[in-house]
Design a protein around this motif. Structure first.
Motif, PDB file in Angstrom:
ATOM      1  N   ILE A 171      39.124 -31.032  59.371  1.00  0.00           N
ATOM      2  CA  ILE A 171      39.280 -30.287  58.120  1.00  0.00           C
ATOM      3  C   ILE A 171      40.033 -28.982  58.376  1.00  0.00           C
ATOM      4  O   ILE A 171      40.975 -28.636  57.645  1.00  0.00           O
ATOM      5  CB  ILE A 171      37.906 -30.019  57.469  1.00  0.00           C
ATOM      6  CG1 ILE A 171      37.307 -31.313  56.930  1.00  0.00           C
ATOM      7  CG2 ILE A 171      38.012 -28.979  56.355  1.00  0.00           C
ATOM      8  CD1 ILE A 171      35.908 -31.185  56.402  1.00  0.00           C
ATOM      9  N   LEU A 172      39.640 -28.257  59.409  1.00  0.00           N
ATOM     10  CA  LEU A 172      40.319 -26.991  59.722  1.00  0.00           C
ATOM     11  C   LEU A 172      41.769 -27.217  60.116  1.00  0.00           C
ATOM     12  O   LEU A 172      42.661 -26.428  59.754  1.00  0.00           O
ATOM     13  CB  LEU A 172      39.561 -26.248  60.824  1.00  0.00           C
ATOM     14  CG  LEU A 172      38.185 -25.703  60.429  1.00  0.00           C
ATOM     15  CD1 LEU A 172      37.498 -25.101  61.641  1.00  0.00           C
ATOM     16  CD2 LEU A 172      38.306 -24.678  59.325  1.00  0.00           C
ATOM     17  N   TRP A 173      42.036 -28.304  60.841  1.00  0.00           N
ATOM     18  CA  TRP A 173      43.419 -28.621  61.210  1.00  0.00           C
ATOM     19  C   TRP A 173      44.250 -28.913  59.956  1.00  0.00           C
ATOM     20  O   TRP A 173      45.385 -28.457  59.827  1.00  0.00           O
ATOM     21  CB  TRP A 173      43.429 -29.830  62.153  1.00  0.00           C
ATOM     22  CG  TRP A 173      44.796 -30.354  62.447  1.00  0.00           C
ATOM     23  CD1 TRP A 173      45.765 -29.763  63.194  1.00  0.00           C
ATOM     24  CD2 TRP A 173      45.354 -31.578  61.968  1.00  0.00           C
ATOM     25  NE1 TRP A 173      46.883 -30.552  63.219  1.00  0.00           N
ATOM     26  CE2 TRP A 173      46.651 -31.685  62.471  1.00  0.00           C
ATOM     27  CE3 TRP A 173      44.855 -32.602  61.173  1.00  0.00           C
ATOM     28  CZ2 TRP A 173      47.471 -32.758  62.203  1.00  0.00           C
ATOM     29  CZ3 TRP A 173      45.669 -33.677  60.907  1.00  0.00           C
ATOM     30  CH2 TRP A 173      46.957 -33.753  61.406  1.00  0.00           C
ATOM     31  N   PHE A 209      25.341 -37.222  69.513  1.00  0.00           N
ATOM     32  CA  PHE A 209      26.408 -37.915  68.773  1.00  0.00           C
ATOM     33  C   PHE A 209      26.612 -37.292  67.394  1.00  0.00           C
ATOM     34  O   PHE A 209      27.745 -37.176  66.914  1.00  0.00           O
ATOM     35  CB  PHE A 209      26.107 -39.410  68.647  1.00  0.00           C
ATOM     36  CG  PHE A 209      26.358 -40.174  69.920  1.00  0.00           C
ATOM     37  CD1 PHE A 209      27.490 -39.945  70.690  1.00  0.00           C
ATOM     38  CD2 PHE A 209      25.455 -41.130  70.349  1.00  0.00           C
ATOM     39  CE1 PHE A 209      27.723 -40.641  71.858  1.00  0.00           C
ATOM     40  CE2 PHE A 209      25.685 -41.840  71.518  1.00  0.00           C
ATOM     41  CZ  PHE A 209      26.819 -41.599  72.275  1.00  0.00           C
ATOM     42  N   ILE A 210      25.543 -36.876  66.751  1.00  0.00           N
ATOM     43  CA  ILE A 210      25.673 -36.220  65.449  1.00  0.00           C
ATOM     44  C   ILE A 210      26.442 -34.911  65.593  1.00  0.00           C
ATOM     45  O   ILE A 210      27.351 -34.623  64.807  1.00  0.00           O
ATOM     46  CB  ILE A 210      24.283 -35.985  64.821  1.00  0.00           C
ATOM     47  CG1 ILE A 210      23.665 -37.314  64.402  1.00  0.00           C
ATOM     48  CG2 ILE A 210      24.374 -35.033  63.633  1.00  0.00           C
ATOM     49  CD1 ILE A 210      22.220 -37.222  63.973  1.00  0.00           C
ATOM     50  N   VAL A 211      26.112 -34.127  66.610  1.00  0.00           N
ATOM     51  CA  VAL A 211      26.808 -32.850  66.828  1.00  0.00           C
ATOM     52  C   VAL A 211      28.286 -33.080  67.121  1.00  0.00           C
ATOM     53  O   VAL A 211      29.159 -32.391  66.581  1.00  0.00           O
ATOM     54  CB  VAL A 211      26.131 -32.048  67.961  1.00  0.00           C
ATOM     55  CG1 VAL A 211      26.988 -30.868  68.387  1.00  0.00           C
ATOM     56  CG2 VAL A 211      24.754 -31.590  67.535  1.00  0.00           C
ATOM     57  N   VAL A 212      28.591 -34.060  67.965  1.00  0.00           N
ATOM     58  CA  VAL A 212      29.993 -34.360  68.284  1.00  0.00           C
ATOM     59  C   VAL A 212      30.728 -34.824  67.030  1.00  0.00           C
ATOM     60  O   VAL A 212      31.865 -34.402  66.761  1.00  0.00           O
ATOM     61  CB  VAL A 212      30.078 -35.417  69.418  1.00  0.00           C
ATOM     62  CG1 VAL A 212      31.500 -35.941  69.563  1.00  0.00           C
ATOM     63  CG2 VAL A 212      29.585 -34.826  70.720  1.00  0.00           C
ATOM     64  N   GLY A 213      30.093 -35.686  66.233  1.00  0.00           N
ATOM     65  CA  GLY A 213      30.722 -36.182  65.006  1.00  0.00           C
ATOM     66  C   GLY A 213      31.006 -35.072  64.018  1.00  0.00           C
ATOM     67  O   GLY A 213      32.108 -34.990  63.445  1.00  0.00           O
ATOM     68  N   VAL A 214      30.040 -34.192  63.800  1.00  0.00           N
ATOM     69  CA  VAL A 214      30.242 -33.078  62.872  1.00  0.00           C
ATOM     70  C   VAL A 214      31.325 -32.138  63.395  1.00  0.00           C
ATOM     71  O   VAL A 214      32.157 -31.642  62.629  1.00  0.00           O
ATOM     72  CB  VAL A 214      28.908 -32.333  62.633  1.00  0.00           C
ATOM     73  CG1 VAL A 214      29.132 -31.028  61.890  1.00  0.00           C
ATOM     74  CG2 VAL A 214      27.936 -33.219  61.872  1.00  0.00           C
ATOM     75  N   THR A 215      31.351 -31.920  64.695  1.00  0.00           N
ATOM     76  CA  THR A 215      32.368 -31.052  65.284  1.00  0.00           C
ATOM     77  C   THR A 215      33.767 -31.624  65.070  1.00  0.00           C
ATOM     78  O   THR A 215      34.704 -30.898  64.688  1.00  0.00           O
ATOM     79  CB  THR A 215      32.101 -30.853  66.786  1.00  0.00           C
ATOM     80  OG1 THR A 215      30.795 -30.303  66.955  1.00  0.00           O
ATOM     81  CG2 THR A 215      33.131 -29.937  67.413  1.00  0.00           C
ATOM     82  N   VAL A 216      33.933 -32.926  65.296  1.00  0.00           N
ATOM     83  CA  VAL A 216      35.236 -33.575  65.087  1.00  0.00           C
ATOM     84  C   VAL A 216      35.628 -33.506  63.611  1.00  0.00           C
ATOM     85  O   VAL A 216      36.776 -33.190  63.271  1.00  0.00           O
ATOM     86  CB  VAL A 216      35.193 -35.035  65.594  1.00  0.00           C
ATOM     87  CG1 VAL A 216      36.416 -35.819  65.135  1.00  0.00           C
ATOM     88  CG2 VAL A 216      35.075 -35.059  67.109  1.00  0.00           C
ATOM     89  N   PHE A 217      34.678 -33.777  62.706  1.00  0.00           N
ATOM     90  CA  PHE A 217      34.952 -33.760  61.269  1.00  0.00           C
ATOM     91  C   PHE A 217      35.401 -32.364  60.819  1.00  0.00           C
ATOM     92  O   PHE A 217      36.416 -32.222  60.131  1.00  0.00           O
ATOM     93  CB  PHE A 217      33.694 -34.201  60.506  1.00  0.00           C
ATOM     94  CG  PHE A 217      33.856 -34.201  59.023  1.00  0.00           C
ATOM     95  CD1 PHE A 217      34.648 -35.144  58.391  1.00  0.00           C
ATOM     96  CD2 PHE A 217      33.208 -33.243  58.248  1.00  0.00           C
ATOM     97  CE1 PHE A 217      34.800 -35.142  57.020  1.00  0.00           C
ATOM     98  CE2 PHE A 217      33.353 -33.233  56.877  1.00  0.00           C
ATOM     99  CZ  PHE A 217      34.146 -34.179  56.251  1.00  0.00           C
ATOM    100  N   VAL A 218      34.683 -31.342  61.216  1.00  0.00           N
ATOM    101  CA  VAL A 218      35.030 -29.975  60.821  1.00  0.00           C
ATOM    102  C   VAL A 218      36.361 -29.557  61.440  1.00  0.00           C
ATOM    103  O   VAL A 218      37.177 -28.895  60.793  1.00  0.00           O
ATOM    104  CB  VAL A 218      33.898 -28.994  61.200  1.00  0.00           C
ATOM    105  CG1 VAL A 218      34.329 -27.550  61.026  1.00  0.00           C
ATOM    106  CG2 VAL A 218      32.656 -29.277  60.379  1.00  0.00           C
ATOM    107  N   SER A 219      36.606 -29.953  62.688  1.00  0.00           N
ATOM    108  CA  SER A 219      37.882 -29.589  63.314  1.00  0.00           C
ATOM    109  C   SER A 219      39.049 -30.270  62.605  1.00  0.00           C
ATOM    110  O   SER A 219      40.123 -29.662  62.461  1.00  0.00           O
ATOM    111  CB  SER A 219      37.876 -29.938  64.793  1.00  0.00           C
ATOM    112  OG  SER A 219      37.774 -31.337  64.974  1.00  0.00           O
ATOM    113  N   ILE A 221      48.312 -27.073  55.974  1.00  0.00           N
ATOM    114  CA  ILE A 221      48.703 -26.747  54.601  1.00  0.00           C
ATOM    115  C   ILE A 221      49.141 -25.292  54.508  1.00  0.00           C
ATOM    116  O   ILE A 221      50.180 -24.970  53.905  1.00  0.00           O
ATOM    117  CB  ILE A 221      47.547 -27.041  53.619  1.00  0.00           C
ATOM    118  CG1 ILE A 221      47.310 -28.551  53.522  1.00  0.00           C
ATOM    119  CG2 ILE A 221      47.825 -26.457  52.239  1.00  0.00           C
ATOM    120  CD1 ILE A 221      46.046 -28.925  52.789  1.00  0.00           C
ATOM    121  N   ILE A 222      48.379 -24.392  55.119  1.00  0.00           N
ATOM    122  CA  ILE A 222      48.729 -22.964  55.073  1.00  0.00           C
ATOM    123  C   ILE A 222      50.060 -22.712  55.775  1.00  0.00           C
ATOM    124  O   ILE A 222      50.902 -21.949  55.282  1.00  0.00           O
ATOM    125  CB  ILE A 222      47.593 -22.120  55.681  1.00  0.00           C
ATOM    126  CG1 ILE A 222      46.360 -22.174  54.774  1.00  0.00           C
ATOM    127  CG2 ILE A 222      48.034 -20.676  55.893  1.00  0.00           C
ATOM    128  CD1 ILE A 222      45.121 -21.562  55.385  1.00  0.00           C
TER     129      ILE A 222
END
Length: 136
Positions: free
Chosen positions: A116-118, A104-114, A123-124
């Motif tokens: 941010i990147l989105w 769950f931690i890995v999935v949560g961090v993956t969603v959070f980072v994705s 913005i770009i």
């Protein structure tokens, strides 16, 4: 563990290595058996049913594997697999709740980072669209 390795290097019980000629002969015999297995499977396709050919192929491949295991390289490989099995027994595997929590931690961090990147990508793209829409 390092001491175990040092002990293994200095033990006089190490199996004697086969001569180069015998080792080469065993490898050639292994290759011949594998080739005969493949060719025999094709040649006897019409004479024998599939289950009989499958059993024959498995038996011949096991014989070839046994012969290959008798070579110097085969003995080294068997020793490696025995050492790997011993190391696998020493591993302390995580409990089910620990594994679930980590997943769950890995999935949560993956969603959070994705997300941010989105956001950064959006913005770009907006900045590039703004700059390319200018007419000079």
């Amino acid at each position: 563990m390092a001491l175990d390795i040092e002990k293994k290097k200095h033990t006089p019980e190490a199996p004697e290595e086969k001569s180069k000629g015998l080792n080469t002969f065993l490898w050639l015999l292994t290759v011949v058996i594998i080739a005969a297995t493949a060719l025999g499977n094709i040649y006897f396709e019409d004479q024998y049913s599939t289950p009989i050919r499958v059993v024959a192929v498995v038996v011949l491949l096991l014989i070839a594997l046994g012969i290959a295991a008798m070579t110097n390289q085969g003995r080294k490989a068997l020793g490696f697999f025995q050492d790997a099995r011993t190391e696998l027994r020493r591993i302390v595997w995580p409990s089910r709740p620990e594994a679930t929590q980590t997943t769950f931690i890995v999935v949560g961090v993956t969603v959070f980072v994705s997300l941010i990147l989105w956001g950064l990508d959006s913005i770009i793209v907006s900045i590039i669209t703004f700059l390319t829409d200018w007419r000079f």
